[in-house]
Write a protein that holds these residues in place. Structure first.
Motif, PDB file in Angstrom:
ATOM      1  N   SER A  27       0.836  -1.198   0.000  1.00 49.58           N
ATOM      2  CA  SER A  27       0.000   0.000   0.000  1.00 49.58           C
ATOM      3  C   SER A  27       0.874   1.252   0.000  1.00 49.58           C
ATOM      4  N   ALA A  28       0.277   2.352  -0.437  1.00 46.80           N
ATOM      5  CA  ALA A  28       1.016   3.611  -0.478  1.00 46.80           C
ATOM      6  C   ALA A  28       1.281   4.113   0.939  1.00 46.80           C
ATOM      7  N   ALA A  29       2.480   4.650   1.171  1.00 45.38           N
ATOM      8  CA  ALA A  29       2.828   5.206   2.473  1.00 45.38           C
ATOM      9  C   ALA A  29       2.124   6.541   2.673  1.00 45.38           C
ATOM     10  N   VAL A  30       1.961   6.932   3.920  1.00 43.10           N
ATOM     11  CA  VAL A  30       1.381   8.233   4.248  1.00 43.10           C
ATOM     12  C   VAL A  30       2.329   8.929   5.216  1.00 43.10           C
ATOM     13  N   THR A  31       2.101  10.217   5.437  1.00 46.56           N
ATOM     14  CA  THR A  31       2.943  10.944   6.380  1.00 46.56           C
ATOM     15  C   THR A  31       2.603  10.542   7.816  1.00 46.56           C
ATOM     16  N   ARG A  32       3.556  10.750   8.682  1.00 40.36           N
ATOM     17  CA  ARG A  32       3.312  10.491  10.108  1.00 40.36           C
ATOM     18  C   ARG A  32       2.206  11.401  10.632  1.00 40.36           C
ATOM     19  N   TRP A  33       2.166  12.636  10.130  1.00 35.60           N
ATOM     20  CA  TRP A  33       1.117  13.548  10.580  1.00 35.60           C
ATOM     21  C   TRP A  33      -0.263  13.021  10.186  1.00 35.60           C
ATOM     22  N   ASN A  34      -0.386  12.481   8.985  1.00 36.29           N
ATOM     23  CA  ASN A  34      -1.658  11.909   8.538  1.00 36.29           C
ATOM     24  C   ASN A  34      -2.134  10.846   9.517  1.00 36.29           C
ATOM     25  N   SER A  35      -1.225   9.985   9.943  1.00 37.84           N
ATOM     26  CA  SER A  35      -1.590   8.931  10.893  1.00 37.84           C
ATOM     27  C   SER A  35      -1.948   9.514  12.256  1.00 37.84           C
ATOM     28  N   LEU A  36      -1.157  10.494  12.715  1.00 35.15           N
ATOM     29  CA  LEU A  36      -1.429  11.078  14.027  1.00 35.15           C
ATOM     30  C   LEU A  36      -2.795  11.750  14.037  1.00 35.15           C
ATOM     31  N   TYR A  37      -3.107  12.478  12.982  1.00 42.74           N
ATOM     32  CA  TYR A  37      -4.419  13.124  12.908  1.00 42.74           C
ATOM     33  C   TYR A  37      -5.528  12.072  12.996  1.00 42.74           C
ATOM     34  N   SER A  38      -5.396  10.995  12.257  1.00 52.68           N
ATOM     35  CA  SER A  38      -6.430   9.955  12.241  1.00 52.68           C
ATOM     36  C   SER A  38      -6.614   9.334  13.617  1.00 52.68           C
ATOM     37  N   VAL A  39      -5.510   9.115  14.327  1.00 50.73           N
ATOM     38  CA  VAL A  39      -5.611   8.488  15.646  1.00 50.73           C
ATOM     39  C   VAL A  39      -6.188   9.464  16.667  1.00 50.73           C
ATOM     40  N   VAL A  40      -5.803  10.736  16.587  1.00 46.27           N
ATOM     41  CA  VAL A  40      -6.396  11.730  17.489  1.00 46.27           C
ATOM     42  C   VAL A  40      -7.902  11.819  17.239  1.00 46.27           C
ATOM     43  N   GLU A  41      -8.304  11.741  15.993  1.00 39.66           N
ATOM     44  CA  GLU A  41      -9.733  11.744  15.662  1.00 39.66           C
ATOM     45  C   GLU A  41     -10.437  10.552  16.310  1.00 39.66           C
ATOM     46  N   ALA A  84      -8.496  22.453  15.565  1.00 37.36           N
ATOM     47  CA  ALA A  84      -7.264  23.206  15.792  1.00 37.36           C
ATOM     48  C   ALA A  84      -6.053  22.573  15.115  1.00 37.36           C
ATOM     49  N   LEU A  85      -6.156  21.316  14.736  1.00 34.61           N
ATOM     50  CA  LEU A  85      -5.029  20.622  14.114  1.00 34.61           C
ATOM     51  C   LEU A  85      -4.947  20.941  12.624  1.00 34.61           C
ATOM     52  N   PRO A  86      -3.731  20.995  12.075  1.00 36.44           N
ATOM     53  CA  PRO A  86      -3.626  21.013  10.618  1.00 36.44           C
ATOM     54  C   PRO A  86      -4.317  19.766  10.052  1.00 36.44           C
ATOM     55  N   ALA A  87      -4.856  19.880   8.849  1.00 32.51           N
ATOM     56  CA  ALA A  87      -5.600  18.775   8.255  1.00 32.51           C
ATOM     57  C   ALA A  87      -4.713  17.543   8.087  1.00 32.51           C
ATOM     58  N   ALA A  88      -5.340  16.388   7.999  1.00 32.92           N
ATOM     59  CA  ALA A  88      -4.601  15.139   7.846  1.00 32.92           C
ATOM     60  C   ALA A  88      -3.696  15.176   6.618  1.00 32.92           C
ATOM     61  N   GLU A  89      -4.128  15.858   5.561  1.00 31.54           N
ATOM     62  CA  GLU A  89      -3.361  15.908   4.320  1.00 31.54           C
ATOM     63  C   GLU A  89      -2.375  17.067   4.288  1.00 31.54           C
ATOM     64  N   ALA A  90      -2.186  17.756   5.389  1.00 37.74           N
ATOM     65  CA  ALA A  90      -1.283  18.910   5.418  1.00 37.74           C
ATOM     66  C   ALA A  90       0.128  18.514   4.989  1.00 37.74           C
TER      67      ALA A  90
END
Length: 432
Positions: free
Chosen positions: A141-155, A206-212
């Motif tokens: 699968s395609a990799a994603v940024t660490r921020w993308n994952s952190l945003y998803s988990v905080v959600e 308040a968080l930058p978007a997952a795709e930031a």
């Protein structure tokens, strides 16, 4: 011998009148029949028979004849007496008979269920978007940024635990930070989201978007400043006895407060992080959980790259987790997530641990028993929690907070947002 029998019999006989919660709900007494529960550790058939109350111990009389009590007399409450000090503890002299004092332990109070106060201290440094990772443990699968994952988990965490915790958030660096040395360590003057009930949606906003990307998520790693801001905020609140920081980072702290050059800003580890976390714990009773994102047990090279030189981030985060008072057992003291699955599991485990620790206000006296119900079902105390069911005091001597055992905690989580999902009351302890 008859006198001893009478004085022993009446405490048992009169337990049926032990104090219950305000409103007269007899099901709150330690021996009452509980409603059907919904999960492990919830008792559904606890009851005590009081059928012996139809017999009258007074009809047996008291040896010596002079103080005997017969079934037809009005003082049918217990052994004869003239003064309170002639009665057993928890009994008083009423109408010349020792009778159980329903208020002997003080007025039973319904404690307030105080939600823990938790600040998410989240790494918003440039490496969170510059470094991709295998978020789903699937190389195809395609990799994603660490921020993308952190945003998803905080959600996920804010959606699942918003009702059980008062949440707030601090980003480090702040939203105005840039990639230049001069602006890499900028912090906000106040938390990005203040701690409060049902603040989950505000945190996500308040968080930058997952795709930031790097145009938004940039800067250094001023973790010490992030922790200090979160601690200052919690200390300034009207706080309950349980307060936590949840520190999430993907690298070693830099941006030390007394940096005198660009090299010291970016390439020198900020050794103040562990002492700052330790002070929060020892001076303010604010514990810190530490979660690492893709941390390797390696020492960094010495080169001008904006990352601390000669630093083993793995070892440093072990130090911070230990200083924060919530280290994991074993050699790895922090939660080290190598993908989004592990990151989600780590934050969920921490949230469950925090939300299933419940502060008691007022603190029960030594003469009061704690009665816990979840979804109407009585939950038994088990100080060991070895079986995973029931509850225990966090500190049996202080008795200012309880912790739900693992399986009972999981059952509670499924209904925690429902009104009246959990209820706590105090009863007078059984005398003797």
């Amino acid at each position: 011998m008859i006198l001893q029998h009478v004085r022993w019999f009446y405490p048992i006989l009169l337990l049926a009148s032990a104090c219950s919660s305000p409103g007269g709900d007899a099901t709150d007494s330690a021996g009452a029949t509980a409603d059907t529960g919904i999960g492990p550790g919830i008792v559904t058939d606890a009851s005590v028979s009081s059928s012996s109350s139809s017999s009258s111990a007074g009809s047996e009389g008291v040896e010596g004849g002079e103080d005997s009590v017969t079934a037809g007399e009005s003082n049918s409450g217990g052994p004869p007496c003239v003064r309170d000090d002639e009665c057993e503890p928890a009994y008083i002299c009423i109408d010349n008979a020792c009778q159980y004092d329903a208020n002997w332990c003080g007025k039973p109070e319904i404690p307030a269920i105080i939600r823990p106060q938790v600040v998410l201290v989240l790494d918003k440094s440039g490496s969170m978007v510059l470094n991709d990772w295998d978020h789903d443990a699937d190389p195809a699968s395609a990799a994603v940024t660490r921020w993308n994952s952190l945003y998803s988990v905080v959600e996920l965490i804010t959606g699942g635990f918003d009702a059980q915790m008062d949440l707030g958030a601090v980003l480090f660096p702040g939203v105005d930070a840039k990639s230049s040395y001069a602006e890499a360590c900028l912090m906000s003057d106040a938390p990005d989201v203040a701690v409060g009930p049902l603040h989950g949606a505000s945190i996500l906003a308040a968080l930058p978007a997952a795709e930031a990307d790097e145009a938004i998520v940039q800067g250094g790693t001023p973790a010490t400043a992030g922790v200090a801001l979160a601690v200052s905020h919690l200390v300034g609140l009207e706080a309950g006895p349980k307060r936590y920081l949840l520190l999430v980072t993907d690298g070693a702290a830099n941006c030390k407060a007394d940096a005198a050059s660009n090299h010291e800003i970016g390439d020198v580890y900020d050794q103040a992080l562990a002492p700052t976390v330790a002070a929060a714990y020892t001076e303010h009773e604010i514990a810190t959980f530490v979660v690492g994102v893709d941390i390797q047990d390696l020492t960094s090279p010495e080169k001008p790259d904006g990352q601390p030189d000669g630093t083993n981030t793995y070892q440093r985060l072990n130090e911070v987790a230990t200083a924060g008072g919530m280290p994991r057992p074993g050699d790895e003291k922090f939660y080290n997530a190598q993908n989004q699955i592990e990151l989600s599991a780590a934050l969920t485990a921490i949230a469950q641990q925090v939300s299933c620790t419940i502060a008691l206000d007022p603190v029960p006296t030594d003469e009061q028993d704690v009665v816990l119900k979840i979804d109407g079902g009585l939950v038994a105390q088990d100080q060991s929690c070895d079986g995973g069911v029931g509850w225990r005091f966090v500190d049996p001597l202080v008795r200012d907070a309880i912790e739900l055992c693992a399986d009972t905690c999981a059952a509670y989580q499924t209904i925690a947002a429902a009104p009246g999902a959990i209820a706590i009351s105090y009863n007078c302890k059984t005398p003797g």
